[in-house]
Scaffold this motif. Sequence first.
Motif, PDB file in Angstrom:
ATOM      1  N   PRO A  56      -9.971 -19.762 -10.972  1.00  0.00           N
ATOM      2  CA  PRO A  56      -9.078 -20.825 -11.445  1.00  0.00           C
ATOM      3  C   PRO A  56      -7.647 -20.585 -10.986  1.00  0.00           C
ATOM      4  N   SER A  57      -6.848 -21.627 -11.070  1.00  0.00           N
ATOM      5  CA  SER A  57      -5.490 -21.560 -10.528  1.00  0.00           C
ATOM      6  C   SER A  57      -4.656 -20.485 -11.206  1.00  0.00           C
ATOM      7  N   TYR A  58      -4.822 -20.290 -12.520  1.00  0.00           N
ATOM      8  CA  TYR A  58      -4.001 -19.282 -13.186  1.00  0.00           C
ATOM      9  C   TYR A  58      -4.339 -17.872 -12.700  1.00  0.00           C
ATOM     10  N   ALA A  59      -5.606 -17.654 -12.310  1.00  0.00           N
ATOM     11  CA  ALA A  59      -5.987 -16.346 -11.778  1.00  0.00           C
ATOM     12  C   ALA A  59      -5.316 -16.105 -10.432  1.00  0.00           C
ATOM     13  N   ARG A  60      -5.240 -17.138  -9.615  1.00  0.00           N
ATOM     14  CA  ARG A  60      -4.541 -17.011  -8.329  1.00  0.00           C
ATOM     15  C   ARG A  60      -3.049 -16.766  -8.545  1.00  0.00           C
ATOM     16  N   GLU A  61      -2.493 -17.398  -9.570  1.00  0.00           N
ATOM     17  CA  GLU A  61      -1.077 -17.182  -9.874  1.00  0.00           C
ATOM     18  C   GLU A  61      -0.823 -15.735 -10.286  1.00  0.00           C
ATOM     19  N   LEU A  62      -1.724 -15.174 -11.097  1.00  0.00           N
ATOM     20  CA  LEU A  62      -1.587 -13.775 -11.476  1.00  0.00           C
ATOM     21  C   LEU A  62      -1.656 -12.871 -10.247  1.00  0.00           C
ATOM     22  N   TYR A  63      -2.571 -13.170  -9.358  1.00  0.00           N
ATOM     23  CA  TYR A  63      -2.761 -12.412  -8.121  1.00  0.00           C
ATOM     24  C   TYR A  63      -1.503 -12.462  -7.257  1.00  0.00           C
ATOM     25  N   ASN A  64      -0.998 -13.649  -7.042  1.00  0.00           N
ATOM     26  CA  ASN A  64       0.204 -13.794  -6.222  1.00  0.00           C
ATOM     27  C   ASN A  64       1.426 -13.164  -6.895  1.00  0.00           C
ATOM     28  N   GLY A  65       1.511 -13.315  -8.224  1.00  0.00           N
ATOM     29  CA  GLY A  65       2.630 -12.714  -8.951  1.00  0.00           C
ATOM     30  C   GLY A  65       2.614 -11.202  -8.874  1.00  0.00           C
ATOM     31  N   LEU A  66       1.417 -10.619  -8.929  1.00  0.00           N
ATOM     32  CA  LEU A  66       1.276  -9.164  -8.790  1.00  0.00           C
ATOM     33  C   LEU A  66       1.816  -8.705  -7.446  1.00  0.00           C
ATOM     34  N   ILE A  67       1.423  -9.387  -6.389  1.00  0.00           N
ATOM     35  CA  ILE A  67       1.823  -8.973  -5.039  1.00  0.00           C
ATOM     36  C   ILE A  67       3.332  -9.076  -4.870  1.00  0.00           C
ATOM     37  N   ALA A  68       3.920 -10.162  -5.366  1.00  0.00           N
ATOM     38  CA  ALA A  68       5.373 -10.322  -5.250  1.00  0.00           C
ATOM     39  C   ALA A  68       6.117  -9.255  -6.045  1.00  0.00           C
ATOM     40  N   ALA A  69       5.635  -8.979  -7.270  1.00  0.00           N
ATOM     41  CA  ALA A  69       6.304  -7.995  -8.118  1.00  0.00           C
ATOM     42  C   ALA A  69       6.171  -6.588  -7.533  1.00  0.00           C
ATOM     43  N   ALA A  70       4.990  -6.258  -6.996  1.00  0.00           N
ATOM     44  CA  ALA A  70       4.796  -4.938  -6.389  1.00  0.00           C
ATOM     45  C   ALA A  70       5.691  -4.763  -5.170  1.00  0.00           C
ATOM     46  N   HIS A  71       5.849  -5.823  -4.392  1.00  0.00           N
ATOM     47  CA  HIS A  71       6.726  -5.758  -3.214  1.00  0.00           C
ATOM     48  C   HIS A  71       8.173  -5.503  -3.632  1.00  0.00           C
ATOM     49  N   ARG A  72       8.608  -6.202  -4.674  1.00  0.00           N
ATOM     50  CA  ARG A  72       9.976  -5.992  -5.158  1.00  0.00           C
ATOM     51  C   ARG A  72      10.171  -4.559  -5.658  1.00  0.00           C
ATOM     52  N   ALA A  73       9.108  -3.991  -6.223  1.00  0.00           N
ATOM     53  CA  ALA A  73       9.200  -2.634  -6.761  1.00  0.00           C
ATOM     54  C   ALA A  73       9.010  -1.565  -5.691  1.00  0.00           C
ATOM     55  N   GLY A  74       8.729  -1.965  -4.454  1.00  0.00           N
ATOM     56  CA  GLY A  74       8.547  -0.999  -3.382  1.00  0.00           C
ATOM     57  C   GLY A  74       7.223  -0.274  -3.421  1.00  0.00           C
ATOM     58  N   VAL A  75       6.203  -0.914  -3.978  1.00  0.00           N
ATOM     59  CA  VAL A  75       4.880  -0.299  -4.108  1.00  0.00           C
ATOM     60  C   VAL A  75       3.911  -0.996  -3.158  1.00  0.00           C
ATOM     61  N   GLN A  76       3.236  -0.202  -2.339  1.00  0.00           N
ATOM     62  CA  GLN A  76       2.223  -0.751  -1.435  1.00  0.00           C
ATOM     63  C   GLN A  76       0.955  -1.080  -2.221  1.00  0.00           C
ATOM     64  N   LEU A  77       0.376  -2.239  -1.927  1.00  0.00           N
ATOM     65  CA  LEU A  77      -0.866  -2.669  -2.570  1.00  0.00           C
ATOM     66  C   LEU A  77      -1.993  -2.665  -1.550  1.00  0.00           C
ATOM     67  N   VAL A  78      -3.163  -2.163  -1.958  1.00  0.00           N
ATOM     68  CA  VAL A  78      -4.371  -2.282  -1.155  1.00  0.00           C
ATOM     69  C   VAL A  78      -5.409  -2.970  -2.032  1.00  0.00           C
ATOM     70  N   LEU A  79      -5.870  -4.132  -1.597  1.00  0.00           N
ATOM     71  CA  LEU A  79      -6.775  -4.967  -2.375  1.00  0.00           C
ATOM     72  C   LEU A  79      -8.091  -5.104  -1.622  1.00  0.00           C
ATOM     73  N   LEU A  80      -9.150  -4.544  -2.174  1.00  0.00           N
ATOM     74  CA  LEU A  80     -10.458  -4.526  -1.530  1.00  0.00           C
ATOM     75  C   LEU A  80     -11.376  -5.569  -2.142  1.00  0.00           C
ATOM     76  N   GLY A  81     -12.166  -6.219  -1.295  1.00  0.00           N
ATOM     77  CA  GLY A  81     -13.123  -7.193  -1.782  1.00  0.00           C
ATOM     78  C   GLY A  81     -14.276  -6.527  -2.506  1.00  0.00           C
ATOM     79  N   GLY A  82     -14.745  -7.157  -3.571  1.00  0.00           N
ATOM     80  CA  GLY A  82     -15.912  -6.697  -4.304  1.00  0.00           C
ATOM     81  C   GLY A  82     -17.032  -7.719  -4.208  1.00  0.00           C
ATOM     82  N   ASN A  83     -18.135  -7.447  -4.874  1.00  0.00           N
ATOM     83  CA  ASN A  83     -19.266  -8.374  -4.787  1.00  0.00           C
ATOM     84  C   ASN A  83     -18.983  -9.695  -5.485  1.00  0.00           C
ATOM     85  N   HIS A  84     -18.010  -9.735  -6.398  1.00  0.00           N
ATOM     86  CA  HIS A  84     -17.647 -10.994  -7.051  1.00  0.00           C
ATOM     87  C   HIS A  84     -16.607 -11.777  -6.260  1.00  0.00           C
TER      88      HIS A  84
END
Length: 406
Positions: A56-84
Motif C-alpha cells: 500500500p501507498s503508506y508502506a512505500r512512504e515509510l520506505y522512501n522516508g527511511l531512505i531519505a532519513a538515513a541519507h541525511r544521517a550519513g548511514v549507508q542502507l543495503v536493502l535485499l529482496g525477500g520472498n515477499h
Amino acid sequence: MRILHTSDWHLGQHFIGKTRQAEHQAFIHWLLEQAECQQADAVLVAGDIFDTGAPPSYARELYNGLIAAAHRAGVQLVLLGGNHDSVATLAESRALLSYLSASVVPALSADPAEQVLILRRRDGEPGALLCALPYIRPRDVLRSQAGQSAEHKQQSLQDAIRERYQQVYQQAQRRRDELGLALPIIASGHLTTVGASASESVREIYVGALEAFPSNAFPPADYIALGHIHRPQQVGGHQHIRYSGSPIPLSFDEAGQRKEVLLVELDENGLRQVQPLPVPCFQPLCSVRGSLAQLPALLARAAEAGSAERPVWLEVVVGVDDYLSDLAARVQALCDGLPLELLRVRRERGQAAAGMAAVAGETLAELTPLDVFERRLALETLDAPLQEQLRLRYRETLAALQEERT
C-alpha cells in the motif's frame, strides 16, 4: 566497521484487520536513533522489506522516508529482496536511490561480481565487503528437468545456491586484493537454514523443508546476515551466522518473542562482537488460553501491558467451555473495562467462534486474502507449529502470485 543487521519488516502488513503502520513508523524512528547512538556505518535489511509484492501507498512512504532519513544521517542502507518482495517493485527506484546512499538488491544478477558491494565507514573509507545475496528463487539458479524426484530437486537447489555463494565470495576476495586493504567480508541471505536453533514456533517449520540450506555450505565469511526466520537466533551455535528476526511480532505465535536488531562490529581481523539491541514493544500482543473460569485472571494479567491509549491486541483460545454458542460474546464481556482489544476467539477443539468479537459485521470485500485464510485456519484444531507452517506457506504463495502479476 559497525552495521545494524535487521530483516523481515513486512511493511504494509495487516494483522487481522489492523494496520501496522504506527508500529513500523515507530520502529524506523527507533532504528535511525540507534544508528546515530551506536555510530553505525550501515544498516542491512536482509529481505522481506514489504509484506506483499504490491504494498500500500503508506508502506512505500515509510520506505522512501527511511531512505531519505538515513541519507541525511550519513548511514549507508543495503536493502535485499525477500520472498515477499516483488523484484519489479524494488527495482523500479533502484537507480534513483543509489544517489541517496541506498543499495537495493532485488534479485540475483547474471554477473556474480555485481553482487559484491563496498560498505563504507562514516568517513567514506571502505570498511567491509558485502556478498549481497537476496532471496534466491529456484528459477534463478536452476532449470527444471523432467523426472526429478523431490530429493534430487532439493539437492540440486542446495548445490546451485552453494555454488552461487562461492562465486560471489570469490569475487569479494578478488575485489579485496584489488583494493589492497584488509577488509572483512560479510555475506547475506534470505533463506531457510538447516542448523537453526529450535524454538516452539519454528521447530517443525524449517528443518527438513525443501528449501533448507545447510549452514556448513556457506562460504567462510566473517559474518553472515540472514533473514526469513522471524525468531532471532544463531545458526548451529555459530556466533557469526545469525538471523536477526522480525522487529515486530507478525503473528500471535510471536507475541512472547524478544525482538531485536543486531549491532555487528568488525575490523581487519574479522568479527569482533555481535550485540543484540532489544526493540521496544510498540504494540502489545497477547494470546491467552483457558476455560471461562480461568479467563478473568488471565485477562487481568494480559491487561497489565496495555493502556487506554494503547490497548493490548488479544487472542483468546477457550477450552472446556468451547461448546457454547455465544462464546465470543462471553469473552468480549469479560474484556469490557480492560485495556484489551479482542481480535480473535478460537475454540480449543476446532469449530471456532462464528463471529470474531472485534470484526463483527465485516464483509468479504473488507478482508484481505490473508484475513480469509486466518478465519479458515481458526476452524481447525492444529498445533501452533503446524499453524505457523501453513501460514508461512500461504504467505509465500501469495507473494509468488503477486510477483507473477507484476
